[in-house]
Design a protein around this motif. Structure first.
Motif, short mmCIF file in Angstrom:
data_model
loop_
_atom_site.label_atom_id
_atom_site.label_comp_id
_atom_site.label_asym_id
_atom_site.label_seq_id
_atom_site.Cartn_x
_atom_site.Cartn_y
_atom_site.Cartn_z
N GLN A 52 0.83 -1.19 0.00
CA GLN A 52 0.00 0.00 0.00
C GLN A 52 0.87 1.25 0.00
N LYS A 53 0.42 2.28 -0.70
CA LYS A 53 1.16 3.53 -0.77
C LYS A 53 0.31 4.67 -0.24
N ILE A 72 3.80 0.52 2.46
CA ILE A 72 3.62 -0.35 3.63
C ILE A 72 3.53 -1.82 3.20
N GLU A 73 4.36 -2.64 3.81
CA GLU A 73 4.32 -4.09 3.59
C GLU A 73 3.97 -4.78 4.91
N ARG A 74 3.04 -5.73 4.83
CA ARG A 74 2.68 -6.51 6.03
C ARG A 74 3.69 -7.64 6.20
N ILE A 75 4.27 -7.76 7.37
CA ILE A 75 5.25 -8.81 7.66
C ILE A 75 4.97 -9.38 9.05
N LYS A 76 5.63 -10.51 9.35
CA LYS A 76 5.54 -11.12 10.69
C LYS A 76 6.92 -11.19 11.29
N VAL A 86 8.40 1.92 4.29
CA VAL A 86 9.51 2.53 3.56
C VAL A 86 9.05 3.93 3.15
N ALA A 87 9.77 4.93 3.65
CA ALA A 87 9.37 6.32 3.42
C ALA A 87 10.34 7.01 2.45
N GLU A 88 9.79 7.66 1.44
CA GLU A 88 10.59 8.42 0.47
C GLU A 88 10.25 9.90 0.60
N ASP A 89 11.25 10.71 0.83
CA ASP A 89 11.05 12.16 0.92
C ASP A 89 10.82 12.71 -0.48
#
Length: 335
Positions: A52-53, A72-76, A86-89
């Protein structure tokens, strides 16, 4: 809660690792608007998809506000549901895009016609004023060459000189007679500037076009008034400098074209019951000199009989008026 951050995160936000781990983004004051956090959580929880972005502004430690694109990546981790963000300016990019948007809006709203062409001469952008100026819609202009507007008045050397100036990476400015879509011609003041790339090469040309037809009309009228004034002064000098009536009439009639724009003119005097051409000027005018005709014939005869001036707006529809004079003199009075 934040469980881990990397070094680029620390550099971008100004926070150290130990200052953020264990805290939430709300604890750290990242969210500039409270509703942004609620919207983010709602959209994130409503979707089960990874990747998702989101795009949100965040507040940094020093108070700066930066715009980030979040992926956004869902992980365990150890069996626990987590999210990898992961954020990109994108602050600078968005500012540049906004600046380009504002510049494009300003150019499009400009009263002067503006267009951008490639070095091959293809028009790739035109503002709204181009349609008002040329009569062509933007869709009709794009993909065309500036030759679309050429009137045929200027010779190839004229355009070659423009190209030479632009090839030298200089700005060209001058007056051009161009043609609208309806075929009508108009004067424009045109400025063409080369656009240079990072290596100094010419990548495009920007042309600014300003309709100066009204100004040129006024200039022509002023010039005509100056010529007419000179003619009046010359006639005054002629009248006062000679006693020879024939010479005076010949000199005066030579100035008439400058006053009224006529191609041919004549002065007739009434002698007894005849009209005599005593002074003539114009093409084939010498054929009329000294010609005599009955005072009741021709256009001059009608003027003499009525005592009023006669103006013929369309000579082709008034052959009866001119026929007798033509028969007598062979003079093309229709001109």
């Amino acid at each position: 809660r934040i469980i881990e951050v990397n070094l680029p995160f620390e550099k971008a936000t100004g926070y150290k690792h130990h200052e953020v781990v264990g805290f939430t983004t709300a604890d750290l004051g990242f969210w500039i608007e409270p509703q942004d956090e609620r919207r983010f959580l709602k959209e994130y929880m409503a979707s089960r998809k990874s990747g998702q972005k989101f795009e949100f502004p965040f507040r940094m430690r020093n108070g700066d506000r930066l715009l980030f694109n979040l992926s956004i990546e869902r992980i365990k981790i150890a069996g626990e549901d987590c999210a990898l963000a992961v954020a990109e300016d994108i602050t600078v990019r968005r500012q540049a895009e906004e600046q380009i948007r504002l510049q494009a809006a300003a150019l499009d709203a400009a009263a002067n016609g503006i267009m951008i062409t490639t070095t091959q001469g293809e028009i790739i952008w035109a503002n709204s004023a181009m349609q008002d100026l040329t009569g062509y819609s933007r869709q009709e202009i794009l993909g065309q060459s500036p030759e679309l507007f050429q009137s045929g008045v200027h010779n190839p050397d004229f355009f070659e000189s423009i190209g030479t100036t632009l090839d030298q990476k200089l700005v060209w400015q001058g007056e051009i007679i161009n043609r609208r879509k309806d075929g009508g011609s108009y004067y424009e003041m045109q400025t063409i500037a080369p656009v240079l790339g990072n290596a100094g090469e010419i990548t495009h040309h920007i042309t600014i076009k300003h309709d100066i037809s009204d100004r040129k009309k006024i200039e022509r009228e002023i010039q005509q008034r100056v010529i007419q004034l000179g003619a009046i002064i010359s006639m005054g000098q002629v009248v006062t400098s000679s006693l020879d009536i024939d010479q005076i009439l010949a000199d005066v009639i030579a100035q008439v074209p400058l006053l009224v724009g006529a191609e041919s003119q004549a002065v007739l005097l009434l002698e007894a019951d005849e009209l005599v051409f005593v002074a003539t000027s114009g093409e084939n005018a010498e054929n009329l000199k000294s010609v005599r005709m009955p005072a009741t014939q021709g256009l001059a005869g009608q003027v003499l009989e009525s005592g009023k001036s006669i103006f013929i707006s369309n000579a082709d529809q008034q052959n009866k008026i001119y026929r007798r004079v033509d028969e007598v003199s062979g003079f093309d009075t229709k001109s």
